[in-house]
Design an enzyme around this catalytic site. Structure first.
Site, PDB file in Angstrom:
ATOM      1  N   GLN A 181     -26.886 -30.220   8.394  1.00  0.00           N
ATOM      2  CA  GLN A 181     -26.119 -30.848   9.469  1.00  0.00           C
ATOM      3  C   GLN A 181     -24.712 -30.252   9.490  1.00  0.00           C
ATOM      4  OE1 GLN A 181     -26.951 -35.404   9.689  1.00  0.00           O
ATOM      5  NE2 GLN A 181     -27.203 -34.809   7.551  1.00  0.00           N
ATOM      6  N   VAL A 202     -21.587 -27.562   9.574  1.00  0.00           N
ATOM      7  CA  VAL A 202     -21.232 -26.422  10.442  1.00  0.00           C
ATOM      8  C   VAL A 202     -20.292 -25.466   9.694  1.00  0.00           C
ATOM      9  CG1 VAL A 202     -21.543 -27.801  12.534  1.00  0.00           C
ATOM     10  CG2 VAL A 202     -19.279 -27.729  11.451  1.00  0.00           C
ATOM     11  N   ASP A 203     -20.095 -25.717   8.377  1.00  0.00           N
ATOM     12  CA  ASP A 203     -19.078 -24.978   7.611  1.00  0.00           C
ATOM     13  C   ASP A 203     -19.530 -23.596   7.147  1.00  0.00           C
ATOM     14  OD1 ASP A 203     -19.720 -27.371   4.922  1.00  0.00           O
ATOM     15  OD2 ASP A 203     -20.760 -25.487   5.358  1.00  0.00           O
ATOM     16  N   HIS A 259     -26.516 -28.709  13.715  1.00  0.00           N
ATOM     17  CA  HIS A 259     -25.373 -29.106  14.552  1.00  0.00           C
ATOM     18  C   HIS A 259     -24.464 -27.941  14.911  1.00  0.00           C
ATOM     19  CE1 HIS A 259     -25.863 -33.444  12.795  1.00  0.00           C
ATOM     20  NE2 HIS A 259     -26.758 -33.159  13.715  1.00  0.00           N
ATOM     21  N   CYS A 277     -19.603 -19.820  25.848  1.00  0.00           N
ATOM     22  CA  CYS A 277     -19.034 -19.836  27.207  1.00  0.00           C
ATOM     23  C   CYS A 277     -19.502 -21.123  27.891  1.00  0.00           C
ATOM     24  CB  CYS A 277     -19.558 -18.607  27.966  1.00  0.00           C
ATOM     25  SG  CYS A 277     -19.279 -18.727  29.735  1.00  0.00           S
ATOM     26  N   GLY A 307     -26.634 -35.314   0.069  1.00  0.00           N
ATOM     27  CA  GLY A 307     -25.248 -35.450   0.524  1.00  0.00           C
ATOM     28  C   GLY A 307     -25.088 -35.849   1.971  1.00  0.00           C
ATOM     29  N   SER A 358     -25.064 -39.388   4.718  1.00  0.00           N
ATOM     30  CA  SER A 358     -25.010 -40.860   4.789  1.00  0.00           C
ATOM     31  C   SER A 358     -26.200 -41.413   5.572  1.00  0.00           C
ATOM     32  CB  SER A 358     -23.709 -41.287   5.470  1.00  0.00           C
ATOM     33  OG  SER A 358     -23.665 -40.743   6.796  1.00  0.00           O
ATOM     34  N   GLU A 372     -24.326 -42.424  -3.604  1.00  0.00           N
ATOM     35  CA  GLU A 372     -24.593 -43.852  -3.288  1.00  0.00           C
ATOM     36  C   GLU A 372     -25.753 -43.916  -2.290  1.00  0.00           C
ATOM     37  OE1 GLU A 372     -20.724 -44.385  -1.839  1.00  0.00           O
ATOM     38  OE2 GLU A 372     -21.146 -43.296  -0.001  1.00  0.00           O
TER      39      GLU A 372
HETATM   40  C1  BV8 Z   1     -29.053 -36.628  20.058  1.00  0.00           C
HETATM   41  C2  BV8 Z   1     -20.322 -32.463  15.172  1.00  0.00           C
HETATM   42  C3  BV8 Z   1     -30.803 -36.603  21.684  1.00  0.00           C
HETATM   43  C4  BV8 Z   1     -20.381 -31.351  14.224  1.00  0.00           C
HETATM   44  C5  BV8 Z   1     -21.817 -34.260  14.717  1.00  0.00           C
HETATM   45  C6  BV8 Z   1     -27.161 -45.638  18.673  1.00  0.00           C
HETATM   46  C7  BV8 Z   1     -27.998 -45.785  17.581  1.00  0.00           C
HETATM   47  C8  BV8 Z   1     -28.589 -44.682  16.974  1.00  0.00           C
HETATM   48  C9  BV8 Z   1     -28.342 -43.382  17.446  1.00  0.00           C
HETATM   49  C10 BV8 Z   1     -27.501 -43.235  18.509  1.00  0.00           C
HETATM   50  C11 BV8 Z   1     -26.911 -44.340  19.127  1.00  0.00           C
HETATM   51  N1  BV8 Z   1     -26.141 -43.886  20.125  1.00  0.00           N
HETATM   52  C12 BV8 Z   1     -26.224 -42.523  20.174  1.00  0.00           C
HETATM   53  C13 BV8 Z   1     -27.059 -42.124  19.199  1.00  0.00           C
HETATM   54  C14 BV8 Z   1     -27.444 -40.707  18.896  1.00  0.00           C
HETATM   55  C15 BV8 Z   1     -26.328 -40.021  18.111  1.00  0.00           C
HETATM   56  C16 BV8 Z   1     -26.076 -40.739  16.811  1.00  0.00           C
HETATM   57  O1  BV8 Z   1     -26.855 -40.643  15.893  1.00  0.00           O
HETATM   58  N2  BV8 Z   1     -24.935 -41.455  16.765  1.00  0.00           N
HETATM   59  C17 BV8 Z   1     -24.611 -42.169  15.518  1.00  0.00           C
HETATM   60  C18 BV8 Z   1     -23.117 -42.026  15.241  1.00  0.00           C
HETATM   61  C19 BV8 Z   1     -25.016 -43.625  15.711  1.00  0.00           C
HETATM   62  N3  BV8 Z   1     -26.814 -38.690  17.829  1.00  0.00           N
HETATM   63  C20 BV8 Z   1     -26.602 -37.710  18.724  1.00  0.00           C
HETATM   64  O2  BV8 Z   1     -25.962 -37.836  19.737  1.00  0.00           O
HETATM   65  C21 BV8 Z   1     -27.287 -36.380  18.424  1.00  0.00           C
HETATM   66  N4  BV8 Z   1     -28.005 -35.931  19.586  1.00  0.00           N
HETATM   67  O3  BV8 Z   1     -29.437 -37.666  19.588  1.00  0.00           O
HETATM   68  O4  BV8 Z   1     -29.603 -36.006  21.167  1.00  0.00           O
HETATM   69  C22 BV8 Z   1     -31.969 -35.881  21.148  1.00  0.00           C
HETATM   70  C23 BV8 Z   1     -32.484 -36.203  19.888  1.00  0.00           C
HETATM   71  C24 BV8 Z   1     -33.606 -35.551  19.406  1.00  0.00           C
HETATM   72  C25 BV8 Z   1     -34.221 -34.565  20.186  1.00  0.00           C
HETATM   73  C26 BV8 Z   1     -33.701 -34.235  21.440  1.00  0.00           C
HETATM   74  C27 BV8 Z   1     -32.570 -34.889  21.918  1.00  0.00           C
HETATM   75  C28 BV8 Z   1     -26.245 -35.332  18.059  1.00  0.00           C
HETATM   76  C29 BV8 Z   1     -25.779 -35.567  16.655  1.00  0.00           C
HETATM   77  C30 BV8 Z   1     -24.786 -34.444  16.211  1.00  0.00           C
HETATM   78  C31 BV8 Z   1     -23.407 -34.937  16.412  1.00  0.00           C
HETATM   79  N5  BV8 Z   1     -22.421 -34.017  15.829  1.00  0.00           N
HETATM   80  N6  BV8 Z   1     -20.692 -33.630  14.413  1.00  0.00           N
HETATM   81  C32 BV8 Z   1     -19.131 -31.341  13.393  1.00  0.00           C
HETATM   82  O5  BV8 Z   1     -18.040 -31.545  13.918  1.00  0.00           O
HETATM   83  O6  BV8 Z   1     -19.299 -31.130  12.186  1.00  0.00           O
HETATM   84  S1  BV8 Z   1     -22.422 -35.401  13.647  1.00  0.00           S
HETATM   85  C33 BV8 Z   1     -21.569 -35.425  12.182  1.00  0.00           C
HETATM   86  O7  BV8 Z   1     -22.252 -36.396  11.352  1.00  0.00           O
HETATM   87  C34 BV8 Z   1     -21.644 -34.128  11.398  1.00  0.00           C
HETATM   88  O8  BV8 Z   1     -22.376 -33.111  12.013  1.00  0.00           O
HETATM   89  C35 BV8 Z   1     -22.340 -34.540  10.103  1.00  0.00           C
HETATM   90  O9  BV8 Z   1     -23.123 -33.549   9.607  1.00  0.00           O
HETATM   91  C36 BV8 Z   1     -23.165 -35.676  10.583  1.00  0.00           C
HETATM   92  C37 BV8 Z   1     -23.751 -36.571   9.531  1.00  0.00           C
HETATM   93  O10 BV8 Z   1     -22.737 -36.938   8.635  1.00  0.00           O
HETATM   94  P1  BV8 Z   1     -22.983 -36.602   7.069  1.00  0.00           P
HETATM   95  O11 BV8 Z   1     -23.217 -35.145   6.949  1.00  0.00           O
HETATM   96  O12 BV8 Z   1     -24.019 -37.505   6.533  1.00  0.00           O
HETATM   97  O13 BV8 Z   1     -21.555 -36.921   6.472  1.00  0.00           O
HETATM   98  P2  BV8 Z   1     -20.961 -38.359   6.097  1.00  0.00           P
HETATM   99  O14 BV8 Z   1     -19.499 -38.198   5.892  1.00  0.00           O
HETATM  100  O15 BV8 Z   1     -21.467 -39.381   7.063  1.00  0.00           O
HETATM  101  O16 BV8 Z   1     -21.651 -38.694   4.676  1.00  0.00           O
HETATM  102  C38 BV8 Z   1     -21.320 -37.889   3.570  1.00  0.00           C
HETATM  103  C39 BV8 Z   1     -22.272 -38.289   2.448  1.00  0.00           C
HETATM  104  O17 BV8 Z   1     -22.002 -37.426   1.324  1.00  0.00           O
HETATM  105  C40 BV8 Z   1     -22.062 -39.718   1.954  1.00  0.00           C
HETATM  106  O18 BV8 Z   1     -23.324 -40.361   1.853  1.00  0.00           O
HETATM  107  C41 BV8 Z   1     -21.448 -39.547   0.573  1.00  0.00           C
HETATM  108  O19 BV8 Z   1     -21.881 -40.551  -0.324  1.00  0.00           O
HETATM  109  C42 BV8 Z   1     -21.983 -38.211   0.158  1.00  0.00           C
HETATM  110  N7  BV8 Z   1     -21.152 -37.488  -0.819  1.00  0.00           N
HETATM  111  C43 BV8 Z   1     -19.806 -37.559  -0.993  1.00  0.00           C
HETATM  112  N8  BV8 Z   1     -19.447 -36.744  -2.017  1.00  0.00           N
HETATM  113  C44 BV8 Z   1     -20.579 -36.144  -2.472  1.00  0.00           C
HETATM  114  C45 BV8 Z   1     -21.667 -36.614  -1.710  1.00  0.00           C
HETATM  115  N9  BV8 Z   1     -22.933 -36.210  -1.916  1.00  0.00           N
HETATM  116  C46 BV8 Z   1     -23.145 -35.325  -2.912  1.00  0.00           C
HETATM  117  N10 BV8 Z   1     -22.158 -34.824  -3.685  1.00  0.00           N
HETATM  118  C47 BV8 Z   1     -20.868 -35.216  -3.497  1.00  0.00           C
HETATM  119  N11 BV8 Z   1     -19.884 -34.722  -4.280  1.00  0.00           N
END
Ligand code: BV8
Length: 278
Positions: free
Chosen positions: A93, A95-96, A124, A132, A221, A223, A249
């Site tokens: 997920q 983009v880095d 992502h 473009c 890694g 959530s 967690e």
């Molecule tokens: C789509 C841009 C249709 C990139 C991102 C209502 C309910 C449910 C879903 C939805 C809803 N309303 C809308 C939706 C859909 C929506 C969605 O899910 N919204 C959420 C917020 C509710 N999704 C979309 O819109 C997606 N598109 O659904 O299109 C479709 C679907 C299927 C087929 C055809 C069409 C588009 C989603 C992409 C959005 N873009 N970001 C960027 O800027 O980077 S999402 C963003 O969140 C990032 O990309 C990131 O990758 C992603 C997930 O986050 P995580 O990677 O999990 O990061 P987070 O900080 O949350 O967690 C970090 C974890 O690491 C933690 O658990 C932590 O404990 C752990 N950690 C910390 N330290 C460590 C560690 N683990 C290991 N080692 C460590 N040291």
């Protein structure tokens, strides 16, 4: 061969120990920016400067980060498993581009079904490219266009682009006077090559097919809060895979996993593959 078809999914947590902020942890990216404003098409059309300032900061930070032991362990383990005949898919997920930077001539990423390589899907998008907005052409682009104060940073612009769609367009970039980058193909705005909320992630259909058919699914890694990636564990379980979650967690979708390994990626990931996958 213990597992014939292996799928690994990573999230921002795998890059945390490379010094990159996650999204939802303390001081995470979403704490200082509204998702709507910086990660949606609506936000980009309303304020492209703010979005390019956010992704310029992400490009600078990712550019100075390096892959950590977890990134390398995944690539090396999947390369070994692939050489032994398993089909391996790495979905991120993130983009880095830290996973992409772990490749070498013996451990290379390829497309779904390519023999002797690790299939790779940046669900992502990537910080290393821009699109473009008019024609959708994708240009290799690592430029940071704005500094953290929002001032145009045109002096550091590397001119060259290569566009997959327009390979002949290895040309100089023309940024507008207020620093927004314009597409070399038609002078429309460029946008980051990122999947924003409400947009369709890359490779979802192929990932779905691979998930239903796999016998080992490992999530690292993340959530488990963003769809469709948060549902991947259910697709894998429906296909009878062993589902493993490696995270410090429990994620939001914890109940769908059969095995939980609590720990940081750089400690837990190398051990996991050693103990379970070979
Ligand atoms: C789509 C841009 C249709 C990139 C991102 C209502 C309910 C449910 C879903 C939805 C809803 N309303 C809308 C939706 C859909 C929506 C969605 O899910 N919204 C959420 C917020 C509710 N999704 C979309 O819109 C997606 N598109 O659904 O299109 C479709 C679907 C299927 C087929 C055809 C069409 C588009 C989603 C992409 C959005 N873009 N970001 C960027 O800027 O980077 S999402 C963003 O969140 C990032 O990309 C990131 O990758 C992603 C997930 O986050 P995580 O990677 O999990 O990061 P987070 O900080 O949350 O967690 C970090 C974890 O690491 C933690 O658990 C932590 O404990 C752990 N950690 C910390 N330290 C460590 C560690 N683990 C290991 N080692 C460590 N040291």
């Amino acid at each position: 061969m213990k597992y014939k078809k292996i799928v690994v999914l990573t999230g921002a947590g795998i890059s945390a120990e490379s010094g990159l902020n996650t999204f939802r942890d303390m001081n995470g990216l979403w704490n200082n920016h509204s998702i709507e404003d910086v990660a949606s098409l609506k936000g980009f059309s309303q304020n492209p400067h703010l979005v390019w300032k956010f992704y310029s900061m992400r490009r600078r930070e990712a550019g100075s980060a390096i892959p950590n032991a977890a990134h390398h362990a995944i690539t090396a383990s999947l390369a070994t498993l692939s050489d032994r005949g398993s089909s391996c898919l790495l979905i991120t997920q993130n983009v880095d581009t830290l996973h992409e930077r772990c490749q070498n001539k013996n451990m290379r990423f390829g497309n779904f079904g390519d023999p002797k390589c690790i299939a790779f899907c940046a669900l992502h998008g990537s910080l290393n490219a821009s699109d473009c907005v008019k024609f959708g052409a994708v240009f290799t682009d690592r430029n940071s266009y704005f500094d953290d104060d929002g001032n145009a940073d045109v002096k550091n612009i590397e001119g060259l682009f290569q566009s997959e769609k327009y390979p002949e367009l290895g040309i100089n970039l023309v940024a507008t006077s207020d620093g927004l980058p314009l597409s070399p193909c038609c002078n429309s705005l460029l946008r980051p090559h990122i999947v924003w909320f409400g947009e369709t992630p890359f490779g979802v259909r192929e990932c779905g097919r691979a998930l239903y058919g796999c016998d080992l699914f490992v999530s690292i890694g993340t959530s488990g809060t963003v769809y469709p990636a948060s549902n991947f564990v259910s697709y894998a379980r429906d296909g009878r895979a062993l589902t493993v979650c490696i995270n410090p967690e429990p994620p939001a979708n914890a109940s769908h996993f059969q095995m939980h390994i609590h720990g940081k990626a750089t400690e837990a990931v190398p051990n996991f593959f050693e103990k379970f996958a070979f």
